[in-house]
Design a protein around this motif. Structure first.
Motif, PDB file in Angstrom:
ATOM      1  N   PRO A  28     -14.242   5.650  -4.694  1.00  0.00           N
ATOM      2  CA  PRO A  28     -15.083   5.328  -3.530  1.00  0.00           C
ATOM      3  C   PRO A  28     -14.234   4.845  -2.357  1.00  0.00           C
ATOM      4  N   ALA A  29     -14.689   5.185  -1.187  1.00  0.00           N
ATOM      5  CA  ALA A  29     -14.010   4.739   0.033  1.00  0.00           C
ATOM      6  C   ALA A  29     -14.194   3.237   0.173  1.00  0.00           C
ATOM      7  N   ARG A  30     -13.202   2.600   0.751  1.00  0.00           N
ATOM      8  CA  ARG A  30     -13.323   1.165   0.981  1.00  0.00           C
ATOM      9  C   ARG A  30     -14.350   0.923   2.075  1.00  0.00           C
ATOM     10  N   THR A  31     -15.019  -0.196   1.975  1.00  0.00           N
ATOM     11  CA  THR A  31     -16.049  -0.500   2.964  1.00  0.00           C
ATOM     12  C   THR A  31     -15.451  -1.074   4.241  1.00  0.00           C
ATOM     13  N   SER A  32     -14.232  -1.596   4.158  1.00  0.00           N
ATOM     14  CA  SER A  32     -13.606  -2.136   5.362  1.00  0.00           C
ATOM     15  C   SER A  32     -12.206  -1.548   5.510  1.00  0.00           C
ATOM     16  N   LEU A  33     -11.758  -1.452   6.722  1.00  0.00           N
ATOM     17  CA  LEU A  33     -10.436  -0.908   7.015  1.00  0.00           C
ATOM     18  C   LEU A  33      -9.344  -1.821   6.503  1.00  0.00           C
ATOM     19  N   ALA A  34      -9.508  -3.104   6.705  1.00  0.00           N
ATOM     20  CA  ALA A  34      -8.513  -4.088   6.284  1.00  0.00           C
ATOM     21  C   ALA A  34      -9.200  -5.443   6.174  1.00  0.00           C
ATOM     22  N   HIS A  35      -8.479  -6.376   5.627  1.00  0.00           N
ATOM     23  CA  HIS A  35      -8.985  -7.742   5.516  1.00  0.00           C
ATOM     24  C   HIS A  35      -9.264  -8.270   6.926  1.00  0.00           C
ATOM     25  N   PRO A  36     -10.343  -9.015   7.109  1.00  0.00           N
ATOM     26  CA  PRO A  36     -10.673  -9.519   8.448  1.00  0.00           C
ATOM     27  C   PRO A  36      -9.542 -10.300   9.117  1.00  0.00           C
ATOM     28  N   ALA A  37      -8.731 -11.006   8.355  1.00  0.00           N
ATOM     29  CA  ALA A  37      -7.620 -11.750   8.954  1.00  0.00           C
ATOM     30  C   ALA A  37      -6.643 -10.795   9.631  1.00  0.00           C
ATOM     31  N   TYR A  38      -6.406  -9.625   9.030  1.00  0.00           N
ATOM     32  CA  TYR A  38      -5.512  -8.641   9.639  1.00  0.00           C
ATOM     33  C   TYR A  38      -6.116  -8.077  10.925  1.00  0.00           C
ATOM     34  N   LEU A  39      -7.412  -7.853  10.915  1.00  0.00           N
ATOM     35  CA  LEU A  39      -8.066  -7.313  12.112  1.00  0.00           C
ATOM     36  C   LEU A  39      -8.048  -8.335  13.253  1.00  0.00           C
TER      37      LEU A  39
END
Length: 143
Positions: A108-119
């Motif tokens: 399954p595809a991840r629901t988020s691109l990256a951890h919010p701290a990275y964004l």
């Protein structure tokens, strides 16, 4: 690392990677177009609206010229136009590769691109870059 889902046929795998392949094809087409049609010559591309309205450089100013330079293997020139855009290319390639691999494996595809701290960190970097390239101290960051 998760194993490939058993029982998946070749057609199912191909169908699952259509989205990553479509993104790769569209990106390649845009990259080839920018590589062929020189953004340094006036009249081919519109002016940055933010630059036009404010006289200030946005974080994306110089990205077309940087991609044109990368298309001609001029990394130093690309860094001179927009170092932030050049620095993001390896990360984008990594995320695309991860997406394509997960699609091929049927995971399954991840629901988020990256951890919010990275964004949030990326947003802070973009804002600092944006402000710095419009100051006298950061004039070397301007395209």
């Amino acid at each position: 690392m998760a194993a490939i889902v058993p029982g998946r046929r070749g057609a199912d795998r191909l169908r699952s990677v259509l989205a990553p392949l479509g993104v790769a094809a569209a990106t390649a087409a845009a990259f080839v177009y920018v590589g062929v049609v020189d953004p340094n010559r006036p009249g081919h591309y519109p002016t940055c609206p933010f630059l036009f309205l404010t006289g200030l450089y946005c974080p994306g100013c110089g990205t077309l010229r940087a991609m044109h330079a990368l298309g001609h293997a001029d990394v130093a020139g690309a860094l001179g136009f927009n170092p932030l855009a050049v620095a993001t290319v390896p990360f984008l390639l990594f995320w695309w590769g991860r997406w394509a691999l997960r699609s091929w494996q049927g995971r399954p595809a991840r629901t988020s691109l990256a951890h919010p701290a990275y964004l949030w960190g990326l947003l802070a970097i973009v804002i600092v870059f944006w402000v710095a390239r419009n100051t006298s101290y950061g004039h070397f960051l301007a395209p």
